[in-house]
Design a protein around this motif. Structure first.
Motif, PDB file in Angstrom:
ATOM      1  N   TYR A   1      10.187  -4.945  -5.500  1.00 35.90           N
ATOM      2  CA  TYR A   1       8.939  -4.297  -5.895  1.00 35.90           C
ATOM      3  C   TYR A   1       8.170  -3.813  -4.664  1.00 35.90           C
ATOM      4  CZ  TYR A   1      10.062  -6.722 -10.237  1.00 35.90           C
ATOM      5  OH  TYR A   1      10.695  -7.180 -11.360  1.00 35.90           O
ATOM      6  N   MET A   2       8.113  -4.634  -3.629  1.00 35.14           N
ATOM      7  CA  MET A   2       7.398  -4.230  -2.417  1.00 35.14           C
ATOM      8  C   MET A   2       8.070  -3.027  -1.757  1.00 35.14           C
ATOM      9  SD  MET A   2       6.071  -7.779  -0.650  1.00 35.14           S
ATOM     10  CE  MET A   2       7.687  -8.567  -0.565  1.00 35.14           C
ATOM     11  N   VAL A   3       9.390  -3.022  -1.728  1.00 36.91           N
ATOM     12  CA  VAL A   3      10.099  -1.886  -1.148  1.00 36.91           C
ATOM     13  C   VAL A   3       9.843  -0.626  -1.968  1.00 36.91           C
ATOM     14  CG1 VAL A   3      12.381  -0.941  -0.610  1.00 36.91           C
ATOM     15  CG2 VAL A   3      11.870  -3.320  -0.062  1.00 36.91           C
ATOM     16  N   THR A   4       9.796  -0.760  -3.276  1.00 34.87           N
ATOM     17  CA  THR A   4       9.513   0.385  -4.148  1.00 34.87           C
ATOM     18  C   THR A   4       8.118   0.931  -3.908  1.00 34.87           C
ATOM     19  OG1 THR A   4      11.013  -0.423  -5.871  1.00 34.87           O
ATOM     20  CG2 THR A   4       9.314   1.140  -6.552  1.00 34.87           C
ATOM     21  N   TYR A   5       7.148   0.043  -3.701  1.00 38.85           N
ATOM     22  CA  TYR A   5       5.763   0.474  -3.470  1.00 38.85           C
ATOM     23  C   TYR A   5       5.595   1.241  -2.165  1.00 38.85           C
ATOM     24  CZ  TYR A   5       4.097  -2.396  -7.401  1.00 38.85           C
ATOM     25  OH  TYR A   5       3.867  -2.927  -8.640  1.00 38.85           O
ATOM     26  N   LEU A   6       6.565   1.154  -1.269  1.00 41.06           N
ATOM     27  CA  LEU A   6       6.489   1.922  -0.027  1.00 41.06           C
ATOM     28  C   LEU A   6       6.542   3.425  -0.291  1.00 41.06           C
ATOM     29  CD1 LEU A   6       8.795  -0.140   2.383  1.00 41.06           C
ATOM     30  CD2 LEU A   6       6.324  -0.328   2.054  1.00 41.06           C
ATOM     31  N   ASP A   7       7.008   3.823  -1.473  1.00 46.05           N
ATOM     32  CA  ASP A   7       7.054   5.240  -1.842  1.00 46.05           C
ATOM     33  C   ASP A   7       5.741   5.727  -2.433  1.00 46.05           C
ATOM     34  OD1 ASP A   7       9.730   5.626  -1.080  1.00 46.05           O
ATOM     35  OD2 ASP A   7      10.463   4.860  -2.999  1.00 46.05           O
ATOM     36  N   GLY A   8       4.804   4.800  -2.698  1.00 47.00           N
ATOM     37  CA  GLY A   8       3.573   5.164  -3.406  1.00 47.00           C
ATOM     38  C   GLY A   8       2.531   5.812  -2.511  1.00 47.00           C
ATOM     39  N   LYS A   9       1.392   6.136  -3.105  1.00 46.87           N
ATOM     40  CA  LYS A   9       0.323   6.834  -2.399  1.00 46.87           C
ATOM     41  C   LYS A   9      -0.815   5.906  -1.980  1.00 46.87           C
ATOM     42  CE  LYS A   9       1.096  11.231  -4.824  1.00 46.87           C
ATOM     43  NZ  LYS A   9       1.950  11.757  -3.769  1.00 46.87           N
ATOM     44  N   GLU A  10      -0.890   4.704  -2.558  1.00 49.81           N
ATOM     45  CA  GLU A  10      -1.978   3.780  -2.265  1.00 49.81           C
ATOM     46  C   GLU A  10      -1.751   3.124  -0.898  1.00 49.81           C
ATOM     47  OE1 GLU A  10      -4.916   1.622  -1.692  1.00 49.81           O
ATOM     48  OE2 GLU A  10      -5.014   2.828  -3.535  1.00 49.81           O
ATOM     49  N   GLU A  11      -2.563   3.525   0.099  1.00 52.02           N
ATOM     50  CA  GLU A  11      -2.332   3.104   1.482  1.00 52.02           C
ATOM     51  C   GLU A  11      -2.504   1.593   1.667  1.00 52.02           C
ATOM     52  OE1 GLU A  11      -1.123   4.913   3.873  1.00 52.02           O
ATOM     53  OE2 GLU A  11      -1.067   6.705   2.627  1.00 52.02           O
ATOM     54  N   ARG A  12      -3.520   1.012   1.037  1.00 55.01           N
ATOM     55  CA  ARG A  12      -3.748  -0.421   1.233  1.00 55.01           C
ATOM     56  C   ARG A  12      -2.598  -1.233   0.652  1.00 55.01           C
ATOM     57  NH1 ARG A  12      -9.173  -3.753  -0.665  1.00 55.01           N
ATOM     58  NH2 ARG A  12      -8.391  -5.857  -0.207  1.00 55.01           N
TER      59      ARG A  12
END
Length: 354
Positions: free
Chosen positions: A147-158
């Motif tokens: 999940y954390m690796v997937t969130y690296l593709d997102g736009k939310e910087e924090r």
């Protein structure tokens, strides 16, 4: 000299990263204190003792919190904040939480929920939990890594930054956990963040830790990806000082084309002209040694010209850094071994300092 020692002289990676996280937590606590004081002034009933209590949570308190969120299968924002602070107070609290079966799964449930703020709170809690020992990092990587690796593709910087800090803690702590993460396209995602955007420093820290602790587990495909995208990192970018270290320890300098080799030469020269940082220079020299050992002059670009090579080598010698001496002698020997020009033409122009 292609197979020269890759023995690292790493930065204080653990302490640097962890002090950054603790500083962030200190700022959070300061904010809570200010909110408490404001509430007291406004007569809203907030009590100073509540703030002090948050900073004195024991392993018994953590055990109780973990049991409660496990029973409810849910953690509130307050639960996550209390746990985050408790984990910063020592490994005893971290181990107490990790020992409760199902407790980490509750944090993962909040991490994967629909509300972005709760996701951020959950990953910040996991970040502080990852300050523990290897067995804790292994649990986190297995349960929350994808999940954390997937969130690296997102736009939310924090959210991205907190994921990167957590991943960095894991990479610095547990090789087995790092292996798990490397199966999730972590390297390519980190490289994209390293070469553009607001998280270059944090992504660079992760790549640095990967090279330092888990290089032997990085796949051929991942190494090839970095080689193909080397040019995307500019010398003036944040965390560019890590590039040569990453390239050398992952042995990417053993199989490059002429454009990539020339890029690395120019990268080192740029750092030599503008930076006092020894890391890119030390490992940049080692990269050049390996490029020249391959025996293809086209790999070293302008360095194939003796005047240019002598100028760069004299700049390196002028640093008078004893740690570079052996590598500079290898560099000179490999260059002369290319038989491009009369050796005396090069040797006569060198400025060697006593």
């Amino acid at each position: 000299f292609v197979n020269m020692s890759s023995e690292a002289t790493p930065l204080a990676d653990h302490s640097l990263l962890r002090s950054k996280i603790r500083e962030y937590a200190r700022e959070q606590r300061q904010e809570v204190r200010m909110q408490a004081k404001d509430s007291l002034r406004l007569g809203l009933g907030q009590i100073k003792e509540e703030v002090a209590a948050l900073e004195g949570l024991s392993a018994k308190d953590v055990h109780g919190l973990a049991s409660r969120i496990k029973r409810r299968k849910h953690a509130t924002s307050e639960d996550l904040y209390r746990l985050s602070l408790a984990f910063l107070q020592g490994t005893e609290n971290i181990n107490a939480f990790a020992a409760i079966p199902g407790a980490i799964q509750v944090l993962v449930k909040e991490l994967t929920g629909p509300h972005i703020q709760r996701q951020i709170e959950a990953v910040e809690c996991l970040c502080n939990l990852s300050l523990g020992e290897a067995h804790v990092s292994e649990k986190i990587s297995g349960l929350a890594g994808s999940y954390m690796v997937t969130y690296l593709d997102g736009k939310e910087e924090r959210l991205k930054r907190s994921c990167l800090w957590t991943l960095a803690n894991i990479l610095a702590t547990c090789e087995k956990a790092s292996q798990t993460l490397l199966q999730m396209q972590l390297v390519s995602k980190l490289w994209k963040l390293y070469t553009a955007g607001a998280c270059q420093e944090d992504a660079g820290t992760c790549l640095y830790l990967l090279a330092n602790h888990s290089a032997r587990h990085v796949s051929v495909e991942d190494r090839r990806f970095i080689a193909q995208h080397l040019h995307e990192k500019r010398p003036e970018d944040p965390a560019s000082e890590y590039l040569m270290y990453i390239v050398h320890l992952l042995e990417i300098d053993h199989d490059l084309g002429s454009q990539q080799g020339e890029y690395l030469v120019n990268f080192l020269v740029a750092h030599l002209s503008s930076s006092a940082d020894k890391l890119p220079i030390c490992y940049g020299v080692r990269v050049l040694v390996n490029l020249m050992a391959i025996g293809e002059p086209k790999l070293i670009g302008m360095l194939a010209e003796p005047e240019y090579f002598v100028g760069v080598l004299n700049q390196l010698l002028a640093l008078r850094d004893s740690r570079l001496n052996e590598d500079l002698m290898r560099l000179l020997r490999n260059y002369l071994g290319l038989n491009l020009f009369d050796s005396n033409l090069v040797l006569d122009q060198l400025r060697v300092y006593a």
